[in-house]
Write an enzyme that holds these catalytic residues in place. Structure first.
Site, short mmCIF file in Angstrom:
data_model
loop_
_atom_site.label_atom_id
_atom_site.label_comp_id
_atom_site.label_asym_id
_atom_site.label_seq_id
_atom_site.Cartn_x
_atom_site.Cartn_y
_atom_site.Cartn_z
N VAL A 40 0.87 -1.18 0.00
CA VAL A 40 0.00 0.00 0.00
C VAL A 40 0.91 1.22 0.00
O VAL A 40 1.90 1.27 0.75
CB VAL A 40 -0.92 0.01 1.25
N PHE A 41 0.60 2.21 -0.85
CA PHE A 41 1.37 3.46 -0.89
C PHE A 41 0.54 4.57 -0.26
O PHE A 41 -0.58 4.85 -0.70
CB PHE A 41 1.71 3.83 -2.34
N GLY A 42 1.07 5.17 0.81
CA GLY A 42 0.40 6.29 1.48
C GLY A 42 1.13 7.58 1.18
O GLY A 42 2.37 7.62 1.23
N TYR A 43 0.38 8.61 0.87
CA TYR A 43 1.01 9.91 0.58
C TYR A 43 0.49 11.01 1.51
O TYR A 43 0.88 12.17 1.37
CB TYR A 43 0.76 10.29 -0.89
N SER A 54 -2.24 10.99 5.35
CA SER A 54 -2.32 10.56 6.76
C SER A 54 -1.82 9.13 6.98
O SER A 54 -1.39 8.79 8.08
CB SER A 54 -3.76 10.70 7.28
N GLU A 78 -11.02 5.04 3.79
CA GLU A 78 -10.78 6.01 2.71
C GLU A 78 -12.01 6.21 1.84
O GLU A 78 -11.89 6.46 0.65
CB GLU A 78 -9.57 5.59 1.86
#
Ligand code: BEZ
Length: 178
Positions: A13-16, A18, A93
């Site tokens: 998973v890529f978070g950008y 929070s 989300e």
């Protein structure tokens, strides 16, 4: 795409935003990573976390930008908990974000396919571009159940700085809000 049909392919998973400082899910590895061809922008309305339905705040999404690269964090999911993590993330989300598979470069070299969440222009909470002054003013007056909208931007800027990730536009906005 349905969650079930995708599950077997989602390892990362890529978070950008929070997710960088508050992933709230189990992972086996975590790497600073970058996504080429996208830019982080504060163009998504938040009617539930950093604002209210009557006065939504402004939070991050990604916009395609051929010359840009967005720094964030890639998380590798534990096999056994993968489906429950992805289901929880889908719930967390909501609010106009859609799942999207991207190729991200990990800080130690390899590229991996990762799931990320993007609020595209056709989603009901999309606000789109505005001048920096308007974005600052909007964020300054917005509050929601998760706290002041200002805290969201300042936390994000701090998290990026602590990881050595540059984002000049976000840093400028955070400085004006701090
Ligand atoms: C993120 O950190 O990547 C993120 C968090 C909430 C919604 C969309 C993306």
């Amino acid at each position: 795409m349905t969650l079930a049909s995708d599950l077997k392919n989602v390892d990362w998973v890529f978070g950008y935003a929070s997710l960088i400082w508050r992933p709230d899910f189990a992972y086996t590895h975590r790497h600073v990573a970058s996504l080429a061809g996208y830019r982080r922008v504060l163009w998504q309305a938040s009617p539930d976390h950093r604002g209210t339905p009557e006065a939504p705040g402004r939070v991050a999404t990604l916009t395609p930008d051929a010359g840009a690269s967005c720094g964030g964090m890639a998380f590798r999911l534990p096999n056994a908990q993968r489906s429950s993590i992805l289901r929880d993330l889908d719930e967390r989300e909501q609010g106009g974000y859609e799942r999207h598979m991207v190729s991200v470069a990990l800080d130690d070299g390899p590229h991996v396919q990762a799931l990320t969440y993007i609020g595209w222009p056709d989603n009901p909470h999309y606000l789109g571009p505005a001048t920096e002054a308007r974005i600052v003013e909007h964020i300054r007056r917005s509050h929601g159940p998760s706290g002041p909208n200002t805290d969201y931007v300042v936390e994000l800027a701090k998290a990026l700085a602590s990881l050595g990730i540059a984002d000049a536009a976000l840093e400028r906005i955070a400085r004006q809000l701090a």
